[in-house]
Design an enzyme around this catalytic site. Structure first.
Site, PDB file in Angstrom:
ATOM      1  N   ASP A   9       0.825  -1.224   0.000  1.00 29.02           N
ATOM      2  CA  ASP A   9       0.000   0.000   0.000  1.00 29.02           C
ATOM      3  C   ASP A   9       0.853   1.265   0.000  1.00 29.02           C
ATOM      4  O   ASP A   9       0.640   2.175   0.814  1.00 29.02           O
ATOM      5  CB  ASP A   9      -0.949  -0.018   1.201  1.00 29.02           C
ATOM      6  CG  ASP A   9      -1.906  -1.187   1.178  1.00 29.02           C
ATOM      7  OD1 ASP A   9      -2.416  -1.510   0.083  1.00 29.02           O
ATOM      8  OD2 ASP A   9      -2.128  -1.804   2.226  1.00 29.02           O
ATOM      9  N   LYS A  60     -11.880  -5.296  -3.430  1.00 30.87           N
ATOM     10  CA  LYS A  60     -13.102  -5.546  -2.644  1.00 30.87           C
ATOM     11  C   LYS A  60     -14.328  -5.256  -3.498  1.00 30.87           C
ATOM     12  O   LYS A  60     -15.181  -4.431  -3.168  1.00 30.87           O
ATOM     13  CB  LYS A  60     -13.092  -4.715  -1.363  1.00 30.87           C
ATOM     14  CG  LYS A  60     -11.928  -5.072  -0.446  1.00 30.87           C
ATOM     15  CD  LYS A  60     -12.019  -4.414   0.904  1.00 30.87           C
ATOM     16  CE  LYS A  60     -10.818  -4.756   1.770  1.00 30.87           C
ATOM     17  NZ  LYS A  60      -9.550  -4.132   1.314  1.00 30.87           N
ATOM     18  N   ASP A  63     -20.414  -4.876  -6.520  1.00 29.67           N
ATOM     19  CA  ASP A  63     -21.384  -4.212  -7.402  1.00 29.67           C
ATOM     20  C   ASP A  63     -22.369  -5.251  -7.947  1.00 29.67           C
ATOM     21  O   ASP A  63     -22.357  -6.412  -7.512  1.00 29.67           O
ATOM     22  CB  ASP A  63     -20.616  -3.488  -8.525  1.00 29.67           C
ATOM     23  CG  ASP A  63     -21.306  -2.193  -8.938  1.00 29.67           C
ATOM     24  OD1 ASP A  63     -22.531  -2.227  -9.182  1.00 29.67           O
ATOM     25  OD2 ASP A  63     -20.622  -1.149  -9.003  1.00 29.67           O
ATOM     26  N   PRO A  65     -23.872  -7.963 -10.633  1.00 34.61           N
ATOM     27  CA  PRO A  65     -23.097  -8.980 -11.361  1.00 34.61           C
ATOM     28  C   PRO A  65     -22.421  -8.475 -12.626  1.00 34.61           C
ATOM     29  O   PRO A  65     -21.240  -8.758 -12.857  1.00 34.61           O
ATOM     30  CB  PRO A  65     -24.144 -10.065 -11.650  1.00 34.61           C
ATOM     31  CG  PRO A  65     -25.106  -9.951 -10.504  1.00 34.61           C
ATOM     32  CD  PRO A  65     -25.207  -8.477 -10.214  1.00 34.61           C
ATOM     33  N   THR A  67     -21.418  -5.443 -13.521  1.00 40.61           N
ATOM     34  CA  THR A  67     -20.277  -4.559 -13.247  1.00 40.61           C
ATOM     35  C   THR A  67     -19.139  -5.351 -12.607  1.00 40.61           C
ATOM     36  O   THR A  67     -17.958  -5.130 -12.921  1.00 40.61           O
ATOM     37  CB  THR A  67     -20.722  -3.383 -12.354  1.00 40.61           C
ATOM     38  OG1 THR A  67     -21.865  -2.779 -12.957  1.00 40.61           O
ATOM     39  CG2 THR A  67     -19.626  -2.348 -12.205  1.00 40.61           C
ATOM     40  N   VAL A 170      -2.248  -8.092  10.945  1.00 41.71           N
ATOM     41  CA  VAL A 170      -1.053  -8.442  11.722  1.00 41.71           C
ATOM     42  C   VAL A 170      -0.173  -7.206  11.903  1.00 41.71           C
ATOM     43  O   VAL A 170      -0.020  -6.406  10.984  1.00 41.71           O
ATOM     44  CB  VAL A 170      -0.250  -9.542  10.975  1.00 41.71           C
ATOM     45  CG1 VAL A 170       1.148  -9.686  11.537  1.00 41.71           C
ATOM     46  CG2 VAL A 170      -0.992 -10.867  11.035  1.00 41.71           C
ATOM     47  N   GLY A 174      -2.400  -4.693  15.308  1.00 42.88           N
ATOM     48  CA  GLY A 174      -2.368  -5.374  16.608  1.00 42.88           C
ATOM     49  C   GLY A 174      -2.418  -6.888  16.580  1.00 42.88           C
ATOM     50  O   GLY A 174      -2.226  -7.535  17.607  1.00 42.88           O
ATOM     51  N   ASP A 176      -1.363 -10.688  16.279  1.00 36.76           N
ATOM     52  CA  ASP A 176      -0.102 -11.367  16.630  1.00 36.76           C
ATOM     53  C   ASP A 176       0.178 -12.473  15.611  1.00 36.76           C
ATOM     54  O   ASP A 176      -0.555 -13.463  15.550  1.00 36.76           O
ATOM     55  CB  ASP A 176      -0.249 -11.966  18.040  1.00 36.76           C
ATOM     56  CG  ASP A 176       1.024 -12.668  18.498  1.00 36.76           C
ATOM     57  OD1 ASP A 176       1.904 -12.925  17.655  1.00 36.76           O
ATOM     58  OD2 ASP A 176       1.108 -12.961  19.698  1.00 36.76           O
ATOM     59  N   ARG A 191       2.004  -2.409   6.591  1.00 31.54           N
ATOM     60  CA  ARG A 191       2.899  -1.418   7.198  1.00 31.54           C
ATOM     61  C   ARG A 191       4.071  -2.001   7.961  1.00 31.54           C
ATOM     62  O   ARG A 191       5.170  -1.432   7.938  1.00 31.54           O
ATOM     63  CB  ARG A 191       2.082  -0.494   8.127  1.00 31.54           C
ATOM     64  CG  ARG A 191       1.238   0.511   7.370  1.00 31.54           C
ATOM     65  CD  ARG A 191       0.196   1.140   8.257  1.00 31.54           C
ATOM     66  NE  ARG A 191      -0.895   0.221   8.576  1.00 31.54           N
ATOM     67  CZ  ARG A 191      -1.930   0.528   9.356  1.00 31.54           C
ATOM     68  NH1 ARG A 191      -2.006   1.728   9.907  1.00 31.54           N
ATOM     69  NH2 ARG A 191      -2.889  -0.360   9.567  1.00 31.54           N
TER      70      ARG A 191
END
Ligand code: O7E
Length: 211
Positions: A9, A60, A63, A65, A67, A170, A174, A176, A191
């Site tokens: 990202d 993610k 929409d 089907p 699209t 993870v 937070g 583990d 990150r």
């Protein structure tokens, strides 16, 4: 062996390439989402494909089907190997993503429950369980479930059986990795790796934990 999936990202093409290249020996796939694609364009998929790792499109998709079909066709034409879709839009829309993915010998994953605190507002109370069941019924290759809530991952595993569970949350959120890696097929890490002083060293450390 639990996979380690790098969530790339970052917003800059050169940085994305450099991080992916340095981490490549320690990771099993790269997840690319809106931040990177909106910054660099879909052509980033071609750049990253040169590393030879599976590329997961985290759009993610949610929409109707038709699209969903158009989006997923564009995803696989760009060189991705898998797509992530939402299931709350209904079985017909989710199944479209699965069908397009499989027609390209790719994979499709359905979000069952998200990792952030606010996710409990709508996903709890039986919704995540229904989404996991929908993923199974739609022939999806697996689900997304939260590394921040290992108990929920265990419960969702009961529903999806041997289908894959990929788990974000993870580190920075937070979760583990020692706990979650035993429960899932892949941990998704952003990150903690790409903001580390030495991303490759962090990826290597995480790759040792998951084995
Ligand atoms: O917290 P990070 O930096 O390790 O990044 C986690 C990544 O996983 C980031 O791209 C975020 O958008 C994604 N993610 C979650 O954090 N939580 C979720 O519930 C779902 C996702 C996600 O990737 O969904 C599809 C896999």
């Amino acid at each position: 062996m639990t996979e380690l999936i790098l969530s790339l990202d970052v917003l800059d093409r050169q940085r994305a390439r450099a991080i992916a290249e340095s981490c490549a020996p320690f990771i099993d796939a790269i997840k690319v989402g809106y931040p990177l694609v909106l910054s660099t364009g879909l052509s980033i998929a071609g750049d990253l494909a040169e590393l030879g790792l599976p590329l997961i499109a985290d759009f993610k998709v949610a929409d109707i089907p038709n699209t969903n079909r158009l989006i997923c066709e564009a995803v696989f034409a760009a060189g991705f190997d898998a797509v992530i879709a939402h299931g709350f839009v209904g079985a017909d829309a989710a199944r479209t993503c699965v069908e397009v993915a499989h027609s390209h010998s790719g994979e499709a994953y359905i979000v069952a429950e998200m990792s952030h605190p606010g996710a409990t507002e709508f996903f709890h109370g039986g919704v995540a369980e229904r989404l996991a069941a929908l993923a199974v019924a739609s022939g999806a290759d697996g689900i997304i479930a939260p590394a921040t809530r290992p108990d929920r991952v265990r419960e969702l595993r009961e529903i999806v059986g041997k289908r894959k569970i990929y788990s974000p949350g993870v580190g920075a959120q937070g979760g583990d990795p020692d706990v979650v890696a035993r429960l899932v097929d892949g941990i998704i890490v952003g990150r903690s790796i790409y903001e580390a002083e030495d991303p490759a060293a962090e990826a290597e450390r995480l790759s040792r934990i998951r084995r």
